[in-house]
Structure formats: C-alpha cells, structure tokens
Design an enzyme around this catalytic site. Structure first.
Site, PDB file in Angstrom:
ATOM      1  N   ARG A 114     -29.204  -8.255  -6.952  1.00 44.99           N
ATOM      2  CA  ARG A 114     -27.893  -8.317  -6.285  1.00 44.99           C
ATOM      3  C   ARG A 114     -28.023  -8.028  -4.791  1.00 44.99           C
ATOM      4  O   ARG A 114     -27.195  -7.342  -4.196  1.00 44.99           O
ATOM      5  CB  ARG A 114     -26.903  -7.322  -6.920  1.00 44.99           C
ATOM      6  CG  ARG A 114     -26.597  -7.558  -8.352  1.00 44.99           C
ATOM      7  CD  ARG A 114     -25.902  -8.887  -8.611  1.00 44.99           C
ATOM      8  NE  ARG A 114     -25.947  -9.189 -10.026  1.00 44.99           N
ATOM      9  CZ  ARG A 114     -26.938  -9.860 -10.612  1.00 44.99           C
ATOM     10  NH1 ARG A 114     -27.939 -10.364  -9.883  1.00 44.99           N
ATOM     11  NH2 ARG A 114     -26.952 -10.079 -11.894  1.00 44.99           N
TER      12      ARG A 114
ATOM     13  N   SER B 134     -18.460  -7.141 -12.484  1.00 45.79           N
ATOM     14  CA  SER B 134     -19.059  -5.792 -12.452  1.00 45.79           C
ATOM     15  C   SER B 134     -18.693  -5.104 -11.143  1.00 45.79           C
ATOM     16  O   SER B 134     -18.976  -5.641 -10.073  1.00 45.79           O
ATOM     17  CB  SER B 134     -20.586  -5.890 -12.517  1.00 45.79           C
ATOM     18  OG  SER B 134     -20.957  -6.595 -13.666  1.00 45.79           O
TER      19      SER B 134
ATOM     20  N   GLU C 283     -21.062  -2.933  -6.357  1.00 45.19           N
ATOM     21  CA  GLU C 283     -21.562  -4.291  -6.152  1.00 45.19           C
ATOM     22  C   GLU C 283     -20.517  -5.077  -5.332  1.00 45.19           C
ATOM     23  O   GLU C 283     -20.846  -5.934  -4.524  1.00 45.19           O
ATOM     24  CB  GLU C 283     -21.763  -4.955  -7.524  1.00 45.19           C
ATOM     25  CG  GLU C 283     -22.247  -6.372  -7.459  1.00 45.19           C
ATOM     26  CD  GLU C 283     -22.477  -6.967  -8.854  1.00 45.19           C
ATOM     27  OE1 GLU C 283     -23.134  -6.319  -9.699  1.00 45.19           O
ATOM     28  OE2 GLU C 283     -21.983  -8.083  -9.079  1.00 45.19           O
TER      29      GLU C 283
HETATM   30  C1  LIG Z   1     -14.784 -12.321 -13.729  1.00 47.33           C
HETATM   31  C2  LIG Z   1     -15.967 -12.213 -12.803  1.00 47.33           C
HETATM   32  C3  LIG Z   1     -17.244 -12.308 -13.299  1.00 47.33           C
HETATM   33  C4  LIG Z   1     -18.356 -12.221 -12.453  1.00 47.33           C
HETATM   34  N1  LIG Z   1     -19.596 -12.336 -12.979  1.00 47.33           N
HETATM   35  C5  LIG Z   1     -20.685 -12.274 -12.179  1.00 47.33           C
HETATM   36  C6  LIG Z   1     -21.996 -12.417 -12.728  1.00 47.33           C
HETATM   37  O1  LIG Z   1     -22.181 -12.625 -13.912  1.00 47.33           O
HETATM   38  N2  LIG Z   1     -23.042 -12.317 -11.884  1.00 47.33           N
HETATM   39  C7  LIG Z   1     -22.883 -12.114 -10.538  1.00 47.33           C
HETATM   40  O2  LIG Z   1     -23.902 -12.047  -9.824  1.00 47.33           O
HETATM   41  N3  LIG Z   1     -21.645 -11.987  -9.993  1.00 47.33           N
HETATM   42  C8  LIG Z   1     -20.558 -12.058 -10.774  1.00 47.33           C
HETATM   43  N4  LIG Z   1     -19.301 -11.916 -10.246  1.00 47.33           N
HETATM   44  C9  LIG Z   1     -19.147 -11.651  -8.797  1.00 47.33           C
HETATM   45  C10 LIG Z   1     -18.859 -12.917  -7.948  1.00 47.33           C
HETATM   46  O3  LIG Z   1     -18.443 -13.968  -8.753  1.00 47.33           O
HETATM   47  C11 LIG Z   1     -20.082 -13.347  -7.160  1.00 47.33           C
HETATM   48  O4  LIG Z   1     -20.513 -12.318  -6.308  1.00 47.33           O
HETATM   49  C12 LIG Z   1     -19.784 -14.582  -6.300  1.00 47.33           C
HETATM   50  O5  LIG Z   1     -20.973 -15.079  -5.736  1.00 47.33           O
HETATM   51  C13 LIG Z   1     -18.767 -14.292  -5.190  1.00 47.33           C
HETATM   52  O6  LIG Z   1     -18.398 -15.523  -4.627  1.00 47.33           O
HETATM   53  P1  LIG Z   1     -17.087 -15.662  -3.762  1.00 47.33           P
HETATM   54  O7  LIG Z   1     -17.142 -17.010  -3.127  1.00 47.33           O
HETATM   55  O8  LIG Z   1     -15.889 -15.359  -4.549  1.00 47.33           O
HETATM   56  O9  LIG Z   1     -17.357 -14.545  -2.672  1.00 47.33           O
HETATM   57  P2  LIG Z   1     -16.256 -13.717  -1.777  1.00 47.33           P
HETATM   58  O10 LIG Z   1     -15.670 -12.698  -2.665  1.00 47.33           O
HETATM   59  O11 LIG Z   1     -15.325 -14.734  -1.186  1.00 47.33           O
HETATM   60  O12 LIG Z   1     -17.175 -13.105  -0.706  1.00 47.33           O
HETATM   61  C14 LIG Z   1     -18.111 -12.112  -1.039  1.00 47.33           C
HETATM   62  C15 LIG Z   1     -18.803 -11.614   0.245  1.00 47.33           C
HETATM   63  O13 LIG Z   1     -19.544 -12.677   0.839  1.00 47.33           O
HETATM   64  C16 LIG Z   1     -19.079 -12.975   2.156  1.00 47.33           C
HETATM   65  N5  LIG Z   1     -19.093 -14.447   2.262  1.00 47.33           N
HETATM   66  C17 LIG Z   1     -18.451 -15.322   1.458  1.00 47.33           C
HETATM   67  N6  LIG Z   1     -18.785 -16.589   1.782  1.00 47.33           N
HETATM   68  C18 LIG Z   1     -19.660 -16.509   2.808  1.00 47.33           C
HETATM   69  C19 LIG Z   1     -20.380 -17.470   3.581  1.00 47.33           C
HETATM   70  N7  LIG Z   1     -20.262 -18.799   3.366  1.00 47.33           N
HETATM   71  N8  LIG Z   1     -21.202 -17.026   4.565  1.00 47.33           N
HETATM   72  C20 LIG Z   1     -21.333 -15.705   4.800  1.00 47.33           C
HETATM   73  N9  LIG Z   1     -20.685 -14.744   4.098  1.00 47.33           N
HETATM   74  C21 LIG Z   1     -19.845 -15.142   3.129  1.00 47.33           C
HETATM   75  C22 LIG Z   1     -17.684 -12.381   2.229  1.00 47.33           C
HETATM   76  O14 LIG Z   1     -17.337 -12.014   3.559  1.00 47.33           O
HETATM   77  C23 LIG Z   1     -17.810 -11.168   1.314  1.00 47.33           C
HETATM   78  O15 LIG Z   1     -18.396 -10.093   1.998  1.00 47.33           O
HETATM   79  C24 LIG Z   1     -18.160 -12.015 -11.063  1.00 47.33           C
HETATM   80  C25 LIG Z   1     -16.854 -11.919 -10.541  1.00 47.33           C
HETATM   81  C26 LIG Z   1     -15.768 -12.034 -11.402  1.00 47.33           C
HETATM   82  C27 LIG Z   1     -14.394 -11.955 -10.828  1.00 47.33           C
END
Ligand SMILES: Cc1cc2nc3c(=O)[nH]c(=O)nc-3n(C[C@H](O)[C@H](O)[C@H](O)COP(=O)(O)OP(=O)(O)OC[C@H]3O[C@@H](n4cnc5c(N)ncnc54)[C@H](O)[C@@H]3O)c2cc1C
Length: 346
Positions: free
Chosen positions: A163, A233, A329
């Site tokens: 992570r 998580s 996380e």
């Molecule tokens: C129900 C659920 C289940 C999940 N299961 C998992 C799992 O099994 N495994 C896992 O690893 N994660 C899991 N996650 C966490 C999440 O899905 C991941 O971390 C995912 O990659 C986040 O993507 P996002 O686009 O929503 O990020 P955001 O929440 O939009 O952003 C996360 C961070 O990244 C930064 N960011 C976003 N996009 C960019 C970019 N293009 N360039 C630079 N910085 C950026 C943001 O500023 C923020 O700090 C889960 C979340 C949920 C809600």
C-alpha cells in the site's frame, strides 16, 4: 460553512461526508490540468486532485479547489508474450478489469471491484486476493504541475511496497498521474491463495470464474457503497518485527499473520480490531462494520470528525491491547490539504 466553500463533495467521496470545497473542476486533458493548476497558483488557493474519492476522508470543508482527473483513453499494443496497455488516469479501475477480460486479456481478475480510478491505483499499489498492481505495472506517466514536465517512471522507480509507492512520498505534492502502463503476460497463471479462491481447481479455472468469485466475496464481506459510505480498509495491516511478533502470536495464536519477504510479519488488522470487541462500535454517525472490522462505515450522516474519532478510538484500543500502532490507509484531508494520517490518530 464559510462562503468560499460552495461546491458540494458529498457525492465525490465514498464516505459520503457532507462537506464542500471552493470549486470542483474536471480536467479531461493535460492542458486542462496545467491551466487549472496555474489558476490555483495565481489565486493562492490549495488544489487537490481526486479520482473516485474512495480513499479519502474529509475532516471538514476544503478551502481550495478539487481537480477531478477525467483523462480517459485506453491504447492496447500486443507482442508475442504480452499485451501492453496505456490507460488514461481517469478511467475507472473496475471498468478496465472487466474490459480486459472481455477482450480476452486476463491477469487483473483478482483486482475486480476495487473502486476508484486507474490514476490512483499506483499511489497505494492497490491489491486484493494475493495480487498487487505492481505485478502488472510497467510504468506510470506523471505530470509535474509547476513545470509541465511529463515523465515515465518505471515500475522500479515507482518504489512500490505494501500500500505504498513514491507517490505517497517524494512525488506526493505537485505531481499528477496522467496515465498508467500495464503489461499483461499472455502466459496466464491464476492466483488462488486467498479466501474462496482456494477451492478453485488451478488446472481448470478460467479468469472469468476468478472474477466472479472475487466479486461475490467482495459483495458478501464489504458493505454496499450505495447504502453505507466507507473507504474500504481504513487501516493498513501492520508489519511488525519478528521479535515483537513472536510473543504476541504465542499469546494470540489465532491472529492471521504473514511473514514478509523483506523481513517482519504482517498482522491482520481487522482481527486485532475484532479481538478488542469493536465490531459494531459507534461514534456519532460512524460505526465499525459488523462483518469486517477494518471497514468504518458512515451509518447515519457521519461527519469527518465522527469517523476520525472512531478511528482514534480503535487505534488506542489496539495499541493498549497489542502494543501495535495502526496506521491509516485512507488519506486524511483537512481544510487546507492532506494531514498526516499518523498524527491524526493522536
Ligand atoms: C468499498 C471499497 C473497497 C476497497 N477495496 C480496496 C482493495 O481491495 N484494495 C485496495 O488497495 N484499495 C481498496 N480500496 C481503496 C481505494 O479503492 C483505492 O485506494 C483506490 O485506488 C482509490 O482510487 P480513487 O480514484 O478513488 O482515489 P481518491 O480517493 O480519489 O484519491 C486517493 C489519493 O490519491 C490522490 N490522487 C488521486 N488521483 C490522483 C492522480 N491522478 N494523481 C495524483 N494523485 C492522485 C488524491 O489526492 C488522494 O490523496 C477500497 C475502497 C472502497 C471504498
């Protein structure tokens, strides 16, 4: 709410916390990203890039601008041993997984149903059911907002860990991921080490069967995002030194634990929380999920403060009982930008 925060973020963060930002802008091209970043610098306003908002917790209204990365496009090239994909950061991760299987390019099936965008996937090296993004990531294309410089970082340069990656450290600020390069080897090998996947026959199983098994497990163990806001998580699984792990595991032999290649032992954080009797524990509108203790849920109009207070309570209880300090996380966002997740637990 201050007057300068008028754009609602409730539908843009998976916790469904009802906060506002000054403005929300969608960038569809690199030119958009640079233009909006320049405007933020000129107006001396903070800027936060978001994908799907599924890994953030807003503690309060955000005083700056939210820049939604919506750069799309998937280019596939093929050679004898692999498919090479160049994927725009704004593509939806799960949609990519599904599309790859439809086009008979397997590999990503264990990572089905992870919410969020492709551009966020390398940041915390998303992983599930024995597979991490790192396994397929060939490069990440990054834009430096101040200079407009675009770089391709190799998988090694991304410094992937559990992570973790360089995008949480040296390249955390002022850089935006605009595309991700993936390599899917044609010699497909199923990964069946976790959960219900263990019961599948490695000689006969298909990528679609794994995909469906993963979707089923996730749908039965995780709360439905449409009904109960959460960010998956909340804490990382802690990795502790072998010398600390030994007495702890002698005392609590049922805690799932995994020796790590680089040393240390990873503990299942959900089990630590559950052992403290915290499933269903409530703080304001926030609750520890009754099936998966690692997931904190917005049960009833929870504020960011409710959720962080619940997280703090968990952090303290686990520390008292096991002398293990859980680390969030989820990325914690305050009024002016990200705040240190470890400090937020104090
Ligand atoms: C129900 C659920 C289940 C999940 N299961 C998992 C799992 O099994 N495994 C896992 O690893 N994660 C899991 N996650 C966490 C999440 O899905 C991941 O971390 C995912 O990659 C986040 O993507 P996002 O686009 O929503 O990020 P955001 O929440 O939009 O952003 C996360 C961070 O990244 C930064 N960011 C976003 N996009 C960019 C970019 N293009 N360039 C630079 N910085 C950026 C943001 O500023 C923020 O700090 C889960 C979340 C949920 C809600």
């Amino acid at each position: 709410m201050p007057n300068n925060s008028s754009a609602p973020l409730k539908s843009l963060n998976s916790f469904g916390v009802d906060v506002h930002a000054r403005r929300v802008i969608a960038a569809h091209t690199v030119t958009d990203l640079l233009m909006f970043a320049q405007q933020a610098v000129e107006n001396i306003e903070p800027l936060l890039v978001l994908g799907g908002g599924s890994n953030v917790l807003f503690l309060e209204n955000y005083t700056g601008n939210i820049l939604l990365n919506r750069i799309t496009g998937i280019i596939v090239k093929e050679n004898n041993d692999a498919w090479h994909l160049h994927v725009g950061a704004g593509e939806e991760w799960h949609h990519l997984v599904h599309m790859c299987l439809e086009k008979r390019m397997p590999g990503l099936e264990n990572l089905a149903l992870i919410p969020g965008s492709v551009g966020s996937a390398p940041i915390q090296n998303i992983g599930a059911y024995g597979v991490d993004l790192q396994k397929f990531c060939e490069y990440v294309e990054v834009l430096q907002l101040a200079t407009g410089e675009r770089r391709w970082l190799s998988s090694v340069e991304c410094q992937f860990g559990y992570r973790d990656s360089i995008f949480k450290h040296d390249l955390r600020e002022g850089h935006v991921i605009v595309a991700v390069g993936l390599r899917l080897p044609k010699a497909w090998k199923p990964v069946l080490n976790y959960g219900d996947l263990r019961s599948l026959n490695a000689c006969k199983v298909t990528p679609w069967q794994i995909y469906h098994a993963v979707c089923k497990m996730r749908r039965t163990t995780l709360p439905d995002l449409a009904l109960h806001g959460n960010a998956g998580s909340f804490f990382k699984n802690p990795i502790i030194h072998e010398s600390t792990a030994k007495p702890l595991l002698n005392r609590y032999p049922d805690i799932p634990h995994y020796p790590q290649l680089g040393g240390g032992v990873k503990l299942a954080a959900g089990c630590l929380i559950d052992t403290c009797g915290l499933k269903g524990y409530r703080q304001g509108g926030a609750i520890v999920h009754h099936k998966q203790a690692l997931v904190l849920v917005n049960a009833n109009n929870a504020t960011g403060e409710d959720i962080i207070a619940l997280a703090r309570h968990i952090h303290h209880r686990v520390a008292e009982r096991f002398s293990v300090w859980l680390e969030p996380e989820v990325r914690i966002i305050g009024a002016n930008g990200e705040v240190d997740g470890i400090r937020a637990m104090i």
